[in-house]
Design an enzyme around this catalytic site. Structure first.
Site, mmCIF file in Angstrom:
data_model
loop_
_atom_site.group_PDB
_atom_site.id
_atom_site.type_symbol
_atom_site.label_atom_id
_atom_site.label_comp_id
_atom_site.label_asym_id
_atom_site.label_seq_id
_atom_site.Cartn_x
_atom_site.Cartn_y
_atom_site.Cartn_z
ATOM 1 N N TYR A 145 0.863 -1.188 0.000
ATOM 2 C CA TYR A 145 0.000 0.000 0.000
ATOM 3 C C TYR A 145 0.894 1.231 0.000
ATOM 4 O O TYR A 145 1.818 1.339 0.796
ATOM 5 C CB TYR A 145 -0.912 0.018 1.225
ATOM 6 C CG TYR A 145 -1.809 1.233 1.282
ATOM 7 C CD1 TYR A 145 -1.543 2.277 2.181
ATOM 8 C CD2 TYR A 145 -2.910 1.363 0.445
ATOM 9 C CE1 TYR A 145 -2.354 3.399 2.232
ATOM 10 C CE2 TYR A 145 -3.738 2.490 0.494
ATOM 11 C CZ TYR A 145 -3.445 3.504 1.388
ATOM 12 O OH TYR A 145 -4.239 4.620 1.429
ATOM 13 N N ASP A 240 9.464 2.895 -0.672
ATOM 14 C CA ASP A 240 8.407 3.628 0.016
ATOM 15 C C ASP A 240 8.656 3.448 1.518
ATOM 16 O O ASP A 240 8.276 2.451 2.105
ATOM 17 C CB ASP A 240 7.022 3.102 -0.381
ATOM 18 C CG ASP A 240 5.930 3.817 0.389
ATOM 19 O OD1 ASP A 240 4.731 3.627 0.036
ATOM 20 O OD2 ASP A 240 6.245 4.549 1.349
ATOM 21 N N LYS A 268 4.751 10.346 7.773
ATOM 22 C CA LYS A 268 4.546 9.914 9.161
ATOM 23 C C LYS A 268 5.534 10.542 10.147
ATOM 24 O O LYS A 268 5.414 11.709 10.507
ATOM 25 C CB LYS A 268 4.529 8.384 9.211
ATOM 26 C CG LYS A 268 3.340 7.784 8.416
ATOM 27 C CD LYS A 268 3.276 6.292 8.534
ATOM 28 C CE LYS A 268 2.302 5.687 7.552
ATOM 29 N NZ LYS A 268 0.916 5.638 8.052
HETATM 30 P P1 KE4 Z 1 -0.766 8.865 3.735
HETATM 31 O O1 KE4 Z 1 -1.276 9.435 2.428
HETATM 32 O O2 KE4 Z 1 -1.856 8.109 4.477
HETATM 33 O O3 KE4 Z 1 -0.067 9.893 4.607
HETATM 34 O O4 KE4 Z 1 0.373 7.792 3.396
HETATM 35 C C1 KE4 Z 1 0.084 6.753 2.501
HETATM 36 C C2 KE4 Z 1 1.060 5.617 2.725
HETATM 37 C C3 KE4 Z 1 2.101 5.453 1.829
HETATM 38 N N1 KE4 Z 1 3.007 4.456 1.989
HETATM 39 C C4 KE4 Z 1 2.921 3.592 3.035
HETATM 40 C C5 KE4 Z 1 3.929 2.501 3.173
HETATM 41 C C6 KE4 Z 1 1.870 3.723 3.983
HETATM 42 O O5 KE4 Z 1 1.785 2.839 5.011
HETATM 43 C C7 KE4 Z 1 0.925 4.751 3.835
HETATM 44 C C8 KE4 Z 1 -0.246 4.933 4.777
HETATM 45 N N2 KE4 Z 1 -0.358 3.976 5.835
HETATM 46 C C9 KE4 Z 1 -1.697 3.759 6.334
HETATM 47 C C10 KE4 Z 1 -1.605 2.652 7.383
HETATM 48 N N3 KE4 Z 1 -1.354 1.398 6.836
HETATM 49 C C11 KE4 Z 1 -2.287 5.001 6.904
HETATM 50 C C12 KE4 Z 1 -3.532 4.764 7.725
HETATM 51 C C13 KE4 Z 1 -4.791 5.115 6.968
HETATM 52 O O6 KE4 Z 1 -4.855 4.900 5.729
HETATM 53 O O7 KE4 Z 1 -5.728 5.614 7.645
#
Ligand code: KE4
Length: 431
Positions: A145, A240, A268
């Site tokens: 993801y 990533d 994050k």
């Molecule tokens: P954001 O757009 O949510 O800031 O980041 C996306 C993203 C990109 N790459 C990785 C490896 C990630 O884990 C994420 C987002 N992680 C999720 C949790 N698995 C955020 C939680 C959510 O979607 O509410």
């Protein structure tokens, strides 16, 4: 866990205005059932819901809060910074300071650009990779993801996997026609994709430690193999590290595993709980980004002073002597304790830990990729989730997420967590 009447009432109201009553799907408890808790505040390792219940928090805003909630150093810096305004829409010394800090941890980032989320970071870094290589196709991994950009919502992990969605309507076939999928920890599957698309692949994007199918570490040689395959095919390797950055090692997975990506996406932790993403890497590639080069990417609040300040204080704290060693020791104590508690209760779990990230699969077999992760017993996970929640421990409401630790999780907190987990495993073992 005591009464949750206020959360129940608010959740009902919220669903009329916010889809699912939430602003990110995985928060809705869909996979585990039950009632999402509305949070009033966070303090150190704790979350407090609006009914006054206290939980030891292992979600930590899905990774950012490596110093725990409302760390005094971050709070006082933000108090001071907010008095100087919340956004300038112009360069500030803070952006340079945070960029220098990040580069001091991750020297492969010769240049970087701040954005406002991990999604923006991965979306932008792939646009850049396509421009630099003048190729269209990208390889991602099943269960990986990378945020919700159209081209990446293909066999994705995290909330897409949690909700069992066949990816997402609204993502057109045109948007994903150049997105190819391989199996994590399976170099042959990557080699086959390269052979079938010789000369057309711009980049491989990978979570170097997969955190969105639960926590799945790379098998020895996997990341080195990706480096060799991308070099051989003149494609770029993109890590990533939105989740793994400053979580699996102060220098991220690229430092831990000593594999150099061409480009890296971050998020994050670098925002310390405020909205920040970033992408960066080789100078010759990053110099294609506007206004220096032709690759366009922009953002109203990119590099805003509050988020920069929260990130600076967080990373400065991580630099303090002994902080990382303390995190590793507590994480090791916790995961060892959880594993022993499950074994003592006769409950079969597979636990993984890399640095301050950990995961637990209710599974009888090794978990190395999406195929094996998806065979985990999500129903048993849900029962465990609710049993520890009732006991005052807040885990991610999905089998396909990772869990996180902070500097605020001390020995006493870890011991309490293990006690609560022991009771939960015993409950599982009798039914
Ligand atoms: P954001 O757009 O949510 O800031 O980041 C996306 C993203 C990109 N790459 C990785 C490896 C990630 O884990 C994420 C987002 N992680 C999720 C949790 N698995 C955020 C939680 C959510 O979607 O509410």
């Amino acid at each position: 866990m005591g009464k949750i009447d206020k959360s129940v009432r608010l959740f009902k109201e919220a669903q009329s205005l916010l889809p699912g009553g939430v602003d990110s799907p995985v928060r809705a408890f869909t996979a585990v059932g039950g009632q999402p808790l509305f949070i009033e505040r966070g303090e150190g390792p704790y979350l407090f819901d609006i009914d006054g219940n206290r939980y030891i928090d292992y979600v930590l805003s899905w990774g950012p809060l490596i110093l725990g909630h409302s760390h005094p150093r971050v709070v006082s810096a933000l108090r001071e910074q907010v008095a100087r305004g919340t956004s300038y829409g112009a360069p500030s010394p803070l952006e340079l300071e945070l960029a220098q800090l990040i580069a001091s941890f991750m020297p492969n980032l010769q240049m970087l650009r701040f954005v406002n989320s991990g999604t923006e970071a991965t979306m932008s870094v792939l646009r850049l990779a396509r421009a630099f290589t003048e190729r269209k196709k990208i390889i991602k991994f099943q269960g990986g993801y990378h945020g919700h950009a159209d081209m990446l919502l293909v066999q994705a992990g995290s909330g897409v996997a949690t909700l069992g969605l066949p990816d997402s309507p609204g993502v057109t076939s045109e948007a994903v026609q150049h997105t190819l999928v391989a199996a994590y920890n399976n170099l042959e599957s990557v080699e086959r994709v390269f052979e079938d698309n010789a000369g057309d692949i711009a980049a491989v994007i990978v979570e170097p430690v997969s955190g969105n199918m639960g926590l799945v570490p790379p098998v020895p040689g996997f990341l080195d193999g990706l480096r060799a395959l991308t070099d051989k095919n003149n494609a770029l390797l993109i890590f990533d590290e939105v989740m793994t950055g400053f979580r699996v090692n102060p220098g991220g997975a690229q430092t831990l595993y000593k594999v150099r990506p061409d480009l890296t996406a971050l998020g994050k932790v670098i925002g310390g709980g405020l909205p920040v993403g970033a992408y960066g890497g080789r100078r010759d590639i990053m110099e294609m980004v506007a206004p220096v080069g032709p690759v366009y990417q922009a953002g109203t609040l990119s590099g805003n002073p509050l988020a920069m300040r929260a990130g600076i204080e967080t990373l400065q704290e991580l630099k303090e002597p002994g902080v990382w060693e303390g995190l590793e020791a507590m994480a090791n104590k916790l995961v060892t304790g959880l594993t022993q508690a499950a074994r003592a209760a006769g409950v079969r779990v597979v636990t993984h830990r890399v640095g301050t990230m950990f995961g637990m699969f209710f599974n009888d077999h090794p978990v190395t990729d999406w195929e094996s992760a998806s065979r985990s017993d999500a129903e048993r996970f849900s029962r465990f989730f609710h049993a520890v929640l009732d006991g005052g421990v807040y885990m991610a409401p999905s089998q396909f997420e990772a869990a996180f630790l902070s500097t605020a999780h001390d020995e006493a907190i870890i011991d309490t967590t293990i006690d609560i987990a022991e009771k939960a495993f015993k409950l599982l073992s009798v039914a």
